[in-house]
Design a protein around this motif. Structure first.
Motif, PDB file in Angstrom:
ATOM      1  N   GLU A   1       0.939  -1.264  -0.014  1.00  0.00           N
ATOM      2  CA  GLU A   1       0.099  -0.050  -0.142  1.00  0.00           C
ATOM      3  C   GLU A   1       0.898   1.199   0.017  1.00  0.00           C
ATOM      4  N   SER A   2       2.044   1.303   0.804  1.00  0.00           N
ATOM      5  CA  SER A   2       2.956   2.398   1.051  1.00  0.00           C
ATOM      6  C   SER A   2       3.503   2.683  -0.343  1.00  0.00           C
TER       7      SER A   2
ATOM      8  N   GLU B   1       1.223   4.047  -2.707  1.00  0.00           N
ATOM      9  CA  GLU B   1       0.756   5.332  -2.593  1.00  0.00           C
ATOM     10  C   GLU B   1       2.118   6.181  -2.977  1.00  0.00           C
TER      11      GLU B   1
ATOM     12  N   LYS C   1       1.898   6.280  -6.770  1.00  0.00           N
ATOM     13  CA  LYS C   1       0.882   7.489  -6.899  1.00  0.00           C
ATOM     14  C   LYS C   1       1.314   9.115  -6.839  1.00  0.00           C
ATOM     15  N   LEU C   2       1.870   9.141  -5.933  1.00  0.00           N
ATOM     16  CA  LEU C   2       2.594  10.493  -5.663  1.00  0.00           C
ATOM     17  C   LEU C   2       3.431  10.900  -6.627  1.00  0.00           C
TER      18      LEU C   2
END
Length: 360
Positions: free
Chosen positions: A236-237, A240, A243-244
């Motif tokens: 998940e990290s 993210e 994504k960033l």
């Protein structure tokens, strides 16, 4: 008449002569020996077969050399622990010296039997009842040795002695039966207690083993759950972060007008929500300025220069190198399955699972 008398005399003399001759012939059987005496004096021992001795003045006593059985009469004896008991025995003897068996004792059979009776009484009287009942062989050996030593001078060999019966008195029997019953009850109680003890120990061991297995299972379950959360959190990290990265690189090419349009779209979506209250951050004034500039009602502010991807690549390097490869859905599933396999096998995570989406 004279001739008849002469014939009769001849017949009488012939019969007398035959009788005299026959008195000097002695036949000894194969299992016997004879003690030959003449005029009150011992001459010799006659062996089996035909033997000639001096007629009329001889005495021959035949002695049986076969094994003889003597029945020792039943007698009551008081043992060392004052327990009356009836004992009888059987003695096996054999004459080895006919001369001593005849001259040393009047009746060797009677003498041996009485000697066995008194010796048996003496031996049993020095022993306790339990010892008598459990050590018959010892009594037989001791009695045989004593009898053989005492009868040796009689020319008699004691071959064997057997205690035939040891019969305690009725009261003693009743006490022994009660003692035996009590001992059996005691053993039964001990066996039962031992069985209950073993059952309790096995039950406790089973419960202990069950709790240990349950704890181990819970521990493994918690470890697997924690490992799963760990992998999920890492993925998940990483997602993210990916994504960033994508947003940061993609937003670099937008100008101020495009940002204003996106901000207006965001305000529109917020206003369509079910909530009756809307909170705006402090930076909303900057947003309003951008919108006013977009509609032309604000002061003239030069447009923000749109970033060129080539300029960004000059400053930061290749975009693909910065963002890394974007994994496909099947690659993500394969990596999750591989990570779960290594977690179940309790092995160290390989590099491609610890960092499932490395940079290109």
């Amino acid at each position: 008449m004279i001739e008849d008398w002469m014939y009769g005399l001849v017949i009488v003399l012939a019969v007398a002569l035959i009788a005299v001759v026959m008195s000097g012939v002695k036949i000894i059987q194969p299992y016997e020996q004879g003690v030959y005496m003449r005029l009150g004096k011992f001459i010799r021992v006659l062996n089996q077969g035909l033997n000639f001795v001096v007629p009329l003045i001889n005495v021959v006593v035949k002695i049986d050399l076969r094994t003889q059985v003597l029945d020792v009469p039943r007698q009551e004896v008081i043992t060392k622990d004052n327990s009356p008991v009836n004992v009888d025995a059987v003695v096996y003897i054999k004459v080895t010296d006919p001369r001593n068996a005849f001259f040393q004792i009047v009746d060797y059979r009677f003498g041996t039997m009485n000697l066995a009776q008194t010796t048996l009484r003496s031996i049993v009287g020095e022993m306790e009842l339990d010892e008598i009942l459990s050590n018959r062989e010892k009594i037989n050996t001791q009695l045989r040795d004593i009898l053989d030593e005492n009868t040796d001078k009689w020319g008699v060999k004691v071959q064997s002695v057997e205690i035939r019966e040891v019969d305690p008195a009725k009261k003693v029997k009743d006490s022994m039966e009660e003692q035996t019953s009590a001992e059996r009850r005691r053993r039964a109680a001990i066996l039962q207690a031992d069985g209950l003890k073993r059952a309790a120990i096995m039950d406790a061991e089973g419960k202990k083993r069950s709790r240990i297995l349950e704890a181990e299972g819970l521990q493994q379950s918690m470890v697997l759950e924690a490992e799963g959360k760990k992998v999920a959190l890492i993925l998940e990290s990483q997602g993210e972060a990916q994504k960033l990265r994508i947003l940061s690189v993609g937003a670099a090419a937008l100008d101020s007008k495009a940002l204003s349009v996106l901000s207006m779209e965001t305000m529109k979506s917020v206003g369509q929500g079910p909530s009756s209250k809307i909170f705006f951050p402090m930076e909303v004034t900057r947003l309003m300025e951008g919108i006013s500039e977009y509609v032309g009602s604000a002061s003239n502010v030069p447009d923000r220069t749109v970033s060129n991807p080539k300029d960004l690549e000059k400053l930061f390097g290749n975009v693909d190198d910065i963002l890394g490869p974007i994994p496909k859905e099947q690659e993500i599933r394969d990596r999750i399955i591989k990570a779960d396999k290594y977690i179940k096998e309790d092995v160290a995570e390989p590099a491609d699972i610890a960092n499932p989406f490395p940079k290109g």
